[in-house]
Write an enzyme that holds these catalytic residues in place. Structure first.
Site, short mmCIF file in Angstrom:
data_model
loop_
_atom_site.label_atom_id
_atom_site.label_comp_id
_atom_site.label_asym_id
_atom_site.label_seq_id
_atom_site.Cartn_x
_atom_site.Cartn_y
_atom_site.Cartn_z
CE1 TYR A 128 -8.06 -29.36 88.88
CE2 TYR A 128 -8.12 -27.26 87.90
CZ TYR A 128 -8.82 -28.31 88.13
OH TYR A 128 -10.04 -28.91 87.43
CD GLU A 221 -28.12 -11.17 83.27
OE1 GLU A 221 -28.20 -12.45 83.65
OE2 GLU A 221 -28.93 -10.53 83.18
CG ASP A 274 -31.80 -12.09 81.52
OD1 ASP A 274 -32.19 -11.61 80.40
OD2 ASP A 274 -31.53 -13.37 81.65
#
Length: 387
Positions: A128, A221, A274
């Site tokens: 920014y 995870e 996963d």
């Protein structure tokens, strides 16, 4: 970026040879980091004011896969990605490279200022500020992240040495007491299910002292799964510490995990992910580090075991819970399969995913009840069912 040197034999090199060629990023004090920036500026001005003036190119360590190898520890089971002395360059003279060249100097200028003010900023904050000061050169976070890596490659120092703080998403809970000098100790067994937020300040993390009777660390995870296990107080049934980065691991979470692994070398670290290419990519980042940050990977790599989900667990999941592969899954799979350091057991799992064209999420195990996940983890650990 254009390569100026290629080292095709790098990956097949011996351990000793590899270590001789390993490039790394130094940890510097603010004064030392500012001095390196000043040297870069002086070298640039020297070339510009020479009898044959020219705008010198910036020679950066090449962060492509062909310049990476796997460094195996001599006294531990930890392996990490490393980069060798092969260079690419940023040039003001090439139209497609000119802005990238200027970005490097802009980021170095900002880091010089940050270090002079003795501050730490996140890369989001840096974006920014650069967006405000130099909108013609910076219009995305990805440009800032890539340029920061260019600066690390040029100056050979860590991001933290440049005054850049990791933006942490990680949380931790379980059989661990954190001792922060000058502060009250924190018992991580009495926290709520959200756990304790991991600071992005490496100085703070570096000064923490640990006390634990855990036998395992379980890297989760997903935050939702982490909270499920926290709510069930898995760490009371299985002497363990739970940690999550809520997806792809940030540097602060990896640094804390690395510190825990060094403090408690007898603790086994497991990963619960996963069954998909993204989950495997996350595991590899914890275990080996990343190519893009190859100069620092050895500071964060840990010997993480893949607990689940794996092919042998798929019989526990109902057919209706499997999900079809998406283009992103194929893209990640292709990248992983082309890797020179992916273990054969991991490749077999990945090839099974690709051939099946489908994936499965950890939450699919809830079909057996919300308390099944803890039993699943304990059972696999007892049976040594991990790779």
């Amino acid at each position: 970026m254009e390569e100026t040197q290629t080292d095709s034999d790098l990956i097949r090199s011996t351990l000793f040879y590899s270590d001789q060629r390993l490039c790394s990023a130094d940890i510097l004090s603010p004064a030392q980091a500012r001095a390196r920036i000043e040297v870069a500026v002086l070298n640039f001005l020297k070339t510009l004011s020479s009898p044959n003036p020219a705008v010198s190119d910036l020679h950066l360590i090449n962060r492509r896969s062909e310049n990476c190898g796997l460094r195996r520890g001599l006294l531990s089971d930890v392996s990490s990605v490393f980069l060798s002395h092969s260079f690419c360059r940023r040039s003001l003279m090439r139209a497609n490279d000119a802005k990238a060249f200027v970005r490097v100097w802009k980021v170095m200028e900002m880091c010089f200022m940050i270090l002079g003010e003795d501050k730490l900023v996140t890369q989001r904050e840096l974006f920014y500020r650069l967006l405000s000061d130099s909108p013609q050169y910076f219009n995305s976070q990805e440009q800032v992240n890539s340029t920061v890596q260019d600066v690390v490659s040029l100056l050979r120092c860590t991001r933290h040495s440049l005054g850049l703080m990791a933006s942490s998403r990680g949380t931790i809970i379980g059989r661990l007491i954190l001792h922060d000098p000058g502060e009250e100790s924190l018992d991580c067994t009495i926290l709520g299910s959200a756990g304790h937020a991991i600071s992005g300040d490496f100085n703070l993390l570096k000064n923490l002292a640990f006390q634990s009777d855990a036998r395992y660390i379980i890297v989760v995870e997903k935050d939702a799964v982490f909270q499920r296990l926290s709510e069930d107080r898995l760490f009371n049934q299985l002497p363990s510490i739970l940690i999550t980065a809520k997806g792809y691991p940030d540097l602060a979470t990896r640094f804390l995990l690395h510190r825990l692994s060094e403090t408690f070398p007898s603790i086994t670290i497991f990963a619960l992910l996963d069954w998909n290419p993204a989950g495997l990519a996350i595991l590899c980042t914890y275990k080996f580090g990343s190519i893009s940050m190859g100069l620092e990977s050895y500071r964060y790599a840990c010997n993480v075991k893949w607990l689940g989900l794996r092919e042998g667990d798929l019989h526990l999941i109902p057919e209706s819970a499997f999900l079809e592969f998406k283009p992103r899954d194929h893209q990640i799979s292709k990248s992983l399969l082309s890797s020179t350091f992916l273990p054969d057991s991991y490749k077999m799992e990945l090839q099974t995913m690709v051939e099946a064209g489908r994936r499965a999420e950890i939450e699919a195990l809830y079909c057996h009840g919300f308390d099944f996940l803890g039993k699943y983890i304990a059972g696999k650990i007892v049976q040594a069912d991990y790779i």
